[in-house]
Design a protein around this motif. Sequence first.
Motif, short mmCIF file in Angstrom:
data_model
loop_
_atom_site.label_atom_id
_atom_site.label_comp_id
_atom_site.label_asym_id
_atom_site.label_seq_id
_atom_site.Cartn_x
_atom_site.Cartn_y
_atom_site.Cartn_z
N LEU A 170 -6.31 0.86 5.43
CA LEU A 170 -5.49 0.17 4.62
C LEU A 170 -4.14 -0.47 5.03
O LEU A 170 -3.31 -1.12 4.48
CB LEU A 170 -5.00 1.17 3.34
CG LEU A 170 -6.09 1.57 2.38
CD1 LEU A 170 -5.58 2.74 1.72
CD2 LEU A 170 -6.54 0.45 1.39
N ARG A 202 -8.28 6.76 -1.25
CA ARG A 202 -9.20 6.49 -0.50
C ARG A 202 -9.99 7.61 0.59
O ARG A 202 -11.22 7.68 0.73
CB ARG A 202 -8.82 5.38 0.69
CG ARG A 202 -10.00 4.86 1.32
CD ARG A 202 -9.59 3.58 2.41
NE ARG A 202 -10.58 2.89 2.71
CZ ARG A 202 -10.80 1.58 2.52
NH1 ARG A 202 -10.17 0.85 1.60
NH2 ARG A 202 -11.85 0.89 2.91
N ASP A 214 -2.59 5.32 -2.37
CA ASP A 214 -3.65 4.52 -2.15
C ASP A 214 -4.49 5.27 -0.97
O ASP A 214 -5.75 5.21 -1.01
CB ASP A 214 -3.32 3.05 -1.58
CG ASP A 214 -2.60 2.33 -2.82
OD1 ASP A 214 -2.94 2.63 -4.22
OD2 ASP A 214 -1.64 1.89 -2.64
N VAL A 216 1.02 -1.15 0.12
CA VAL A 216 0.11 0.08 0.12
C VAL A 216 0.87 1.14 -0.12
O VAL A 216 2.02 1.21 0.67
CB VAL A 216 -0.99 -0.08 1.33
CG1 VAL A 216 -1.60 1.41 1.23
CG2 VAL A 216 -1.71 -1.37 1.38
#
Lengths: 346, 346
Positions: B50, B17, B13, B9
């Motif tokens: 995440l 998000r 990312d 990750v």
Amino acid sequence: MTATPTPRVTIRDVAARAGVSKGAVSLAFNHKPGLSEATRDRIFRAARELGWAPNLTARTLAGSRVDVVGLAVCRPARMLGLEPWYMEFVSGVESVLAEHSCSLLLRLVRSMDEELRVQEAWWRGRQVGGSILVDFQAGDPRVGLVEGLGLPVVAVGHPSLTGGLPSVWTDDATAVTEAVRYLAALGHRRIARVGGAAALGHTAIRTAAFDEAAGALELAGAWQVATDFSGDAGARATRSLLTAAVPDRPTAIVYDNDIMAVAGLSVAAEMGLRVPEDVSLLAWDDSQLCRLTHPTLSAMSHDVHGFGAEVARTLFGVITAEGTAGSHPVPTPVLTPRGSTAPPKV
Amino acid sequence: MTATPTPRVTIRDVAARAGVSKGAVSLAFNHKPGLSEATRDRIFRAARELGWAPNLTARTLAGSRVDVVGLAVCRPARMLGLEPWYMEFVSGVESVLAEHSCSLLLRLVRSMDEELRVQEAWWRGRQVGGSILVDFQAGDPRVGLVEGLGLPVVAVGHPSLTGGLPSVWTDDATAVTEAVRYLAALGHRRIARVGGAAALGHTAIRTAAFDEAAGALELAGAWQVATDFSGDAGARATRSLLTAAVPDRPTAIVYDNDIMAVAGLSVAAEMGLRVPEDVSLLAWDDSQLCRLTHPTLSAMSHDVHGFGAEVARTLFGVITAEGTAGSHPVPTPVLTPRGSTAPPKV
């Protein structure tokens, strides 16, 4: 401004000051039997006064650090500060680590996956000599990880949950049964339990034991409520239990910790119910809080500080491969009746 | 049985998000201004979901570890478990460390000399990226050690005690003055303070401020008792203050923490004194305990969890040399009146 260097203190100096042999000092620091409590105390005091600690490093698995022990906790940070159990447990662990000049590496994790990554990184990075594992759940994936890594651990949990890892635990089932039997012996036929987090293995053990005891005693009413262990949740659960009309209301409530019982006491007062005349309350763990309320709280007393100390001692045994005890329970919580329990009004 | 590896990750990312730019994620994790609380929360939540944390290591002093922060505490292990303040503080520190996937290295020491040795060994052994220093005393020798080593630290204590180290503190003098003024405004002329450990710098600051406020208000009676912060000591101090004959007895007592105030409430009940009619009690820190007693405890409310979090944030600033805040106080404790304070009976 820095500390003045002092002449190097040896085990011989500690033995001389305590008036014992070097072998006795070694026994004390390896937590082996054969010394009286008084002698053991004298040795630790002498070591403290001289600033001496045994050099464990020489005796351990090649190259690993043993002056650090790891503990990862999967709870919200806020909760850690609210639950007296954790701090009592950590203080007990620290009391034994301090005797060995060791530190505790404390980490909050957000998931089991994160704990698995953390434990592996700690061990591969030689940041810890071993770890204390807590909050076991059914099918706990840490069992496989630990076996794969060869990480020295002590699992805090019942052997039914800890898959063969060296374990130290409390016999929660017996203690819950004793709590319910005591309240039933006082004449209570409608008993509730305000329990902890449902996902935890030891909560499940207590829940099953409560059901079994309630069934065996053929209670007229038995309720169980799951919470997050916080005082607020304990207050909510108590309010909900005590607002039912009398025949559907418990006359006695047992709590899974003491902060929830303190909250329950306050809710009873707010609702105009007298403790213990209108409702009996029984706390768990029995930190100093239970003696500070009015009335004082009856409790299932559990030496959480001593539990933490025993876990740390067992871990040193595992790390140095000198431990002979293996898995074992600590003393089962015992009933301490105080002012918050009595027979129900007829 | 080990954790399944997941695709790596990245900060991209997390930004996606949370619906923000990469720069905003960076601002949030460096605790810089320019984001709303809501945006900041959304970013941290996205990162948590995440499992992402910023790689601090790349930005730090060559070779030192920064995924570990040190904290040495010079108190008896038993006391650590009894004082809600420490666990609240540690939970606040951990809440920020967890955002960065960092751990806390916690060590109980028996003396200042031992802490000096521990801090030096931690830093030279690259076991910590920085340390949190607590319990400052006048002429504290840690100031010289830290400067000599170049150890990144945040000192928890008033700048008058911390010798130019980056510091975060509570304005205890102002808070004590406000507490005494409030009780005097209710009409109390005989006021006592049940204080903490006399050797601690912040206790001395509170003691001086209490004397000054009592003098400025020309109180008829002012008493101060030093304790070890435990509930038992708080109970003893309260008993001793309340057993004096009425004209020599305080009508209001302020406590240096909340566990002692809870104990004081229990002593008043045991002596047949009503709170607040016969004696007013004012707690400090205001953990959940104060809302769980009956009557609820008025308190000088202090967000100890937030204090710990702010100390950790400031330390990250010092470690990464990106901190701009420097030394600063956290919000001063504010008076939260509840059921345990009222005008004295005439």
